[in-house]
Design a protein around this motif. Structure first.
Motif, PDB file in Angstrom:
ATOM      1  N   ARG A 133       1.064  -1.064  -0.303  1.00 42.31           N
ATOM      2  CA  ARG A 133       0.599  -0.148   0.251  1.00 42.31           C
ATOM      3  C   ARG A 133       0.915   1.289  -0.113  1.00 42.31           C
ATOM      4  O   ARG A 133       2.217   1.155   0.339  1.00 42.31           O
ATOM      5  CB  ARG A 133      -1.118   0.273   1.475  1.00 42.31           C
ATOM      6  N   TRP A 134       0.480   2.508  -0.582  1.00 40.60           N
ATOM      7  CA  TRP A 134       1.012   3.182  -0.888  1.00 40.60           C
ATOM      8  C   TRP A 134       0.711   4.544   0.303  1.00 40.60           C
ATOM      9  O   TRP A 134      -0.721   5.089   0.909  1.00 40.60           O
ATOM     10  CB  TRP A 134       0.657   4.358  -1.727  1.00 40.60           C
ATOM     11  N   LEU A 135       1.131   5.311   0.797  1.00 40.66           N
ATOM     12  CA  LEU A 135       0.919   6.415   1.710  1.00 40.66           C
ATOM     13  C   LEU A 135       1.532   7.745   1.471  1.00 40.66           C
ATOM     14  O   LEU A 135       2.296   8.340   1.102  1.00 40.66           O
ATOM     15  CB  LEU A 135       1.526   6.298   3.229  1.00 40.66           C
ATOM     16  N   SER A 136       0.019   8.642   1.396  1.00 42.13           N
ATOM     17  CA  SER A 136       0.687  10.129   0.205  1.00 42.13           C
ATOM     18  C   SER A 136       0.762  11.350   1.187  1.00 42.13           C
ATOM     19  O   SER A 136       1.033  10.634   2.340  1.00 42.13           O
ATOM     20  CB  SER A 136      -1.006  11.117  -0.380  1.00 42.13           C
ATOM     21  N   SER A 174      -0.359  14.096   2.864  1.00 47.16           N
ATOM     22  CA  SER A 174      -1.159  14.212   3.356  1.00 47.16           C
ATOM     23  C   SER A 174      -1.096  13.162   4.056  1.00 47.16           C
ATOM     24  O   SER A 174      -1.746  13.184   5.391  1.00 47.16           O
ATOM     25  CB  SER A 174      -2.359  14.540   2.752  1.00 47.16           C
ATOM     26  N   ASP A 175      -1.188  12.018   4.259  1.00 43.46           N
ATOM     27  CA  ASP A 175      -1.538  10.911   5.373  1.00 43.46           C
ATOM     28  C   ASP A 175      -0.634  10.589   5.606  1.00 43.46           C
ATOM     29  O   ASP A 175      -1.201  10.136   7.795  1.00 43.46           O
ATOM     30  CB  ASP A 175      -1.747   9.131   4.280  1.00 43.46           C
ATOM     31  N   SER A 176       1.328  11.046   5.550  1.00 45.57           N
ATOM     32  CA  SER A 176       1.576  10.086   6.797  1.00 45.57           C
ATOM     33  C   SER A 176       2.488  11.143   7.506  1.00 45.57           C
ATOM     34  O   SER A 176       3.226  11.338   8.196  1.00 45.57           O
ATOM     35  CB  SER A 176       3.165   9.326   5.961  1.00 45.57           C
ATOM     36  N   PRO A 191       6.015  10.130  -1.477  1.00 47.48           N
ATOM     37  CA  PRO A 191       4.886   8.995  -1.305  1.00 47.48           C
ATOM     38  C   PRO A 191       5.867   8.147  -0.207  1.00 47.48           C
ATOM     39  O   PRO A 191       6.859   7.591  -0.426  1.00 47.48           O
ATOM     40  CB  PRO A 191       4.335   8.725  -2.211  1.00 47.48           C
TER      41      PRO A 191
END
Length: 225
Positions: free
Chosen positions: A205-208, A210-212, A217
């Protein structure tokens, strides 16, 4: 920030054993060691490893740093790590899919079953469209020392670019400029995901940002149990 991700991915294991396979001067390795992680670091650059060892010594940290290429991690005697990390756009130094696959396979082989491979790359899905030629300047002030950081990107073809980093810092008597250069290959997220899957990783999975909260990324992939 990565400490939180590692805590979530590795569960209740303590201390969490981490291999930083492109440690550079130890930015991530030292920060994690200070938080109680059991860290091993390696890098292809002899100079970077020497600097990492020096920085660890200054901080009273016992972190084993070795010279090793991420596509050949047999120089690292330890294995069964809870996590292998490859942060700050290190993988796109590799110029072919074959080398990326070797690096992914090497990371897979160093993990315990269920362990996590965590890395970050620039947002090349966007950058190959925008094709930037400059970045910055950015200004920094640390303990009274000022720095100006500026980048130039020379695109060699549709995917490869020559990266020039200029750092101008003030000393006691004058300003000095340092120039560093390297070649990168813009790797799309779908391409890297396919390579990770070919290496045997699952649950990718990937975290942008804004997520991390990290500026690049992040991918998280797991070795099959």
């Amino acid at each position: 920030m990565f400490a939180g991700i590692l805590d979530r991915e590795c569960g209740d294991r303590r201390p969490i054993r981490v291999l930083d396979c492109a440690c550079g001067i130890g930015t991530q390795s030292l920060g994690l060691a200070m938080k109680g992680f059991d860290v091993t670091g390696c890098d292809i650059s002899i100079g970077a490893v020497q600097r990492a060892r020096s920085e660890a010594s200054k901080r009273g940290l016992s972190v084993p740093f070795s010279v090793a290429n991420m596509v050949q991690l047999s120089a690292i005697p330890k294995s069964s790590f809870d996590a292998v990390i490859c942060i700050d756009n290190s993988l796109p130094h590799l110029q072919t899919d074959e080398d990326l696959l070797r690096a992914a396979q090497q990371a897979y082989g160093k993990l315990r079953p269920g362990g996590s491979f965590i890395g970050s790359i620039r947002d090349y899905d966007r950058l190959v469209v925008e094709r930037p030629t400059t970045q910055g300047p950015s200004f920094y002030s640390d303990n009274g020392s000022r720095r100006i950081v500026f980048q130039i990107w020379d695109w060699l073809d549709e995917r490869r670019y020559r990266f020039h980093l200029y750092i101008t810092r003030n000393t006691e008597s004058a300003w000095q400029t340092f120039h560093f250069t390297s070649t990168y290959r813009a790797v799309l997220r779908s391409e890297l995901q396919r390579i990770l899957e070919e290496a045997g990783f699952i649950n990718i999975r990937w975290l942008s940002p804004s997520d991390s909260g990290f500026y690049q990324p992040i991918f998280i992939a797991h070795r099959n149990c």
